[in-house]
Design an enzyme around this catalytic site. Structure first.
Site, PDB file in Angstrom:
ATOM      1  NE  ARG A 101      -2.324  17.134   5.560  1.00 10.55           N
ATOM      2  CZ  ARG A 101      -1.370  17.500   6.420  1.00 10.55           C
ATOM      3  NH1 ARG A 101      -1.412  17.053   7.674  1.00 10.55           N
ATOM      4  NH2 ARG A 101      -0.412  18.317   6.046  1.00 10.55           N
TER       5      ARG A 101
ATOM      6  CB  THR B 183      -0.907   0.013   1.237  1.00 10.23           C
ATOM      7  OG1 THR B 183      -0.102  -0.252   2.390  1.00 10.23           O
ATOM      8  CG2 THR B 183      -1.967  -1.061   1.143  1.00 10.23           C
TER       9      THR B 183
ATOM     10  CD  GLU C  56     -10.209  -2.284   3.905  1.00 12.70           C
ATOM     11  OE1 GLU C  56      -9.944  -3.378   4.406  1.00 12.70           O
ATOM     12  OE2 GLU C  56      -9.574  -1.253   4.184  1.00 12.70           O
TER      13      GLU C  56
END
Length: 739
Positions: free
Chosen positions: A629, A469, A706
């Protein structure tokens, strides 16, 4: 040099290591005298082992041992319940515990040999005789036996409010439908593997494919009765996991078991078919009853869910929380029952419960909008909710309206033709669909350590994971910006149980959780730098407070006068300090409890369907995300695009097919388990809607792993209906369902 790093599109700091092969994954750690373990799996779904003959395998030169339930040593987990950090209620599976078979492909033996090839060959020589019992793996046939678990491992279904049955009966327009989501398997590129290294001093070093080394540590120490100081777990790189690495899988147990018994290092790596022998997204059927007034006000919603679990653990997901989060309605009611089958326990899979629940909810809502004759987007806006009705809480922030506006404008939604089958491109039917979704913005407790040395280099560490990720990168960015350093002067370390504690990387909470700890520990280093600077004679920062100074390019200076500055190197040299060190923990604030904290998304999808053949092409996706953010727009966009591609797979391709005669998944490889390939993926536009949130965490970030997937599949389903006039309620949408 600018040191503003947060919000800057930044290349992965670990990118070069990955593309050159320098990055090592669990199976790639080589040590002297490494033995190789190959798992033998059961051929039946339920019953007992009558006899297991290992003599032929043991006769092969180079085979060290064949471990079975008959000859393994006793360990702690065989005598008492043990838990890993992600275990649902019930009794976790114990590999080689006894001769009982609980599911097909259950590990029944481990062959350990000098080479992988020898171990593979010898594994084929292990002969197992079974006393087979009737098994139950047919979900539909067993729905009548569904039960409410004593305890849910996810959120307990919300309590009902209003009078849903009465409101439904009085509603002007009703829709009562059933939607089904199939079993799916994670299929990350990297197969699950563990290298367990036994050392002469009795210590154990374990290289594991896991989404959090602390979980492997807990699992191994509780399973084998080992003190934590004797076990060291490392997982510096993970080649995809998507939830499959939240729980230590059986190869981890077996590698450690063999290493302890043989007193030598052992590697066990699963094959692709073996990856189908544990954990999956559970098959789920959902019944919806919706009622609305003629003007489109949602009056009633009832959702009943049936989902599969194993016979030894009660696994559940947040399938029923979404209606109360996404729609304003005065009358709602939910139920969530489990169907126990003779299979391995399901496992969290990207947006567990969200991917499943939002697919059905958003499809059913679309049906209601069409029955009302309303634009599906207008219907959703009309029933917009400003609070979480499940818990009667306001949202910490919610820019879903902005997602609708910006996404619709980019997509060109106003040009949509209202009637199904009314848009064409040659022989292709064209359909446009929309859906929205949410995913919780969690924060958990985590710790981080910072060390700043006299050369101006900063090292940050936390025992978190990077499952692809971009954790390495965003943590480096957070640290660099907080202390005003260039990226090249910051190193972030993770995936090691000797580092400060961090929870599992899952649920899109790592930036919020670990990032908050990283920011906090860097701020502590900043405080130390200021105090040290003020101790020096004639310091230009003598009377400054922390709020009066800023950190830029490795310097500490007054905000009001940048000429009054001193470099980190000078501060530490004059203070005669070789390094500054700090370790902190961060946790959610009490203020968070007063708010519902969620990221939101809207997906607009165009499909083209061959009128004669039924072949579906997802030609365009515009997805708008309100995720707080955005720390790194480049890796963030990558996350959302990857999720959108997976959403295509959910809608059109992915399905694990159970052969109920044998209780085994038939399509247990990537030839027959279909996922999207390059030809399936066309234009994907990602919009990040500006959203400020001071509640979710110190960074204002909500997490993106997700939220990018949950609205894609229903938007595709709705687009297919708009194109063809056929409402497909059972995923995936295959040709035979359209023809």
């Amino acid at each position: 040099m600018s040191t503003n790093q947060i919000g800057k599109p930044t290349n992965r700091v670990d990118g070069r290591a990955k593309v050159t092969g320098e990055a090592k994954y669990a199976a790639e750690f080589h040590v002297p005298d490494l033995a190789h373990g190959v798992v033998v799996n059961s051929a039946i779904a339920k019953g007992k082992i009558k006899k297991i003959d290992t003599s032929k395998a043991m006769a092969v030169e180079g085979v060290f041992k064949v471990i079975t339930h008959e000859n393994r040593k006793d360990y702690a987990c065989y005598d008492k319940d043990f838990k890993d950090m992600d275990a649902p209620p019930g009794s976790p599976f114990r590999p080689l515990y006894n001769g009982n078979i609980l599911f097909n492909m259950q590990p029944v033996a481990l062959v350990v040999a000098e080479t992988l090839e020898l171990a593979r060959y010898a594994a084929t020589l292990v002969e197992v005789a079974y006393e087979e019992e009737a098994h139950e793996t047919d979900f539909e046939a067993n729905r009548g036996e569904a039960y409410v678990p004593e305890k849910y491992n996810s959120t307990t279904p919300p309590k009902p409010w209003g009078n849903p049955e009465e409101a439904l009966a009085k509603a002007d327009v009703k829709v009562e439908v059933e939607y089904a989501h199939p079993t799916e398997h994670h299929n990350p590129m990297e197969m699950h593997a563990t290298v367990a290294v036994w050392e002469e001093n009795g210590k154990l070093t374990v290289y594991d494919k896991i989404q959090g080394v602390e979980n492997t540590l807990q699992y191994i120490t509780s399973s084998f009765g080992l003190p934590k100081e004797k076990v060291h777990v490392l997982s510096p790189f993970v080649g995809g996991a998507f939830g499959s690495g939240l729980r230590p899988q059986y190869q981890s147990f077996l590698a450690v078991l063999a290493a302890l018994e043989l007193k030598r290092p052992v590697r066990v790596m699963l094959t692709r078919p073996q990856m189908f022998s544990f954990g999956h997204r559970p098959r789920t059927t959902q019944r919806f009853a919706l009622g609305a007034s003629k003007d489109g006000k949602l009056e009633a919603l009832i959702q009943d869910v049936f989902a599969e679990t194993s016979t030894f653990e009660d696994y559940s997901e947040d399938v029923v929380i979404w209606p109360g989060l996404l729609y304003k309605c005065d009358n709602m009611k939910f139920s969530h029952k489990l169907v126990a089958l003779d299979e391995y326990t399901p496992l969290d899979m990207r947006a567990p419960g969200g991917t499943t629940g939002i697919f059905a909810l958003e499809s059913a809502v679309d049906e209601l909008a069409y029955k009302l004759g309303m634009d599906p987007l207008v219907f959703r806006l009309k029933n917009y909710t400003d609070k979480d009705q499940n818990n009667d809480l306001p949202f910490s922030s919610k820019e879903l309206r902005a997602c609708y506006i910006q996404g619709a404008e980019k997509f060109g939604w106003e040009q949509r033709s209202k009637e199904p089958r009314s848009m064409r491109n040659g022989h292709q039917l064209v359909g446009w669909g929309v859906a929205h979704g949410a995913w919780e913005a969690q924060q958990a407790k985590a710790s981080a350590k910072a060390v700043l040395t006299t050369d101006g280099k900063l090292t940050i560490s936390s025992a978190t994971a990077d499952i692809g990720t971009g954790t390495y990168t965003v943590m480096t960015q957070i640290a660099a910006e907080t202390l005003g350093l260039p990226l090249e002067d910051v190193t972030f370390k993770l995936g090691d149980t000797s580092l400060p504690f961090a929870p599992l990387e899952g649920g899109s909470k790592t930036v919020s959780t670990v990032g908050s700890a990283v920011k906090k520990v860097c701020e502590k280093i900043g405080e130390k730098l200021l105090r040290l600077a003020q101790q020096q004679a004639n310091s230009p920062l003598k009377d400054a407070e922390l709020k009066d100074v800023t950190f830029t390019d490795g310097r500490l200076h007054l905000k009001s006068d940048t000429a009054k500055a001193v470099s980190f190197k000078e501060i530490m040299q004059l203070g005669q300090r070789e390094q500054l060190e700090e370790e902190v923990s961060s946790k959610p604030s009490e203020e968070q409890k007063k708010f519902a904290r969620f990221a939101h998304s809207v997906a607009f999808v165009e499909v083209k369907v061959d009128e004669d053949l039924g072949a579906i092409q997802v030609s365009r996706i515009v997805t708008a995300i309100a995720g707080g953010r955005i720390i790194n727009p480049k890796t963030a966009k990558s996350q959302i695009m990857g999720a959108a591609v997976w959403g295509i797979g959910v809608a059109l391709e992915e399905e694990s097919v159970m052969d109920n005669n044998y209780g085994r998944f038939m399509n247990h490889d990537l030839e027959k388990y279909h996922v999207p390939v390059n030809a399936d993926v066309h234009d994907i536009d990602v919009i990040f809607v500006e959203e400020q949130d001071t509640i979710v965490n110190a960074l204002g970030a909500k997490g993106l792993g997700e939220i990018g997937i949950v609205s894609i599949a229903p938007a595709i389903v709705n687009a297919v209906f708009h194109a063809t006039g056929k409402r497909i309620r059972h995923l995936p949408i295959k040709l035979d369902k359209l023809l």
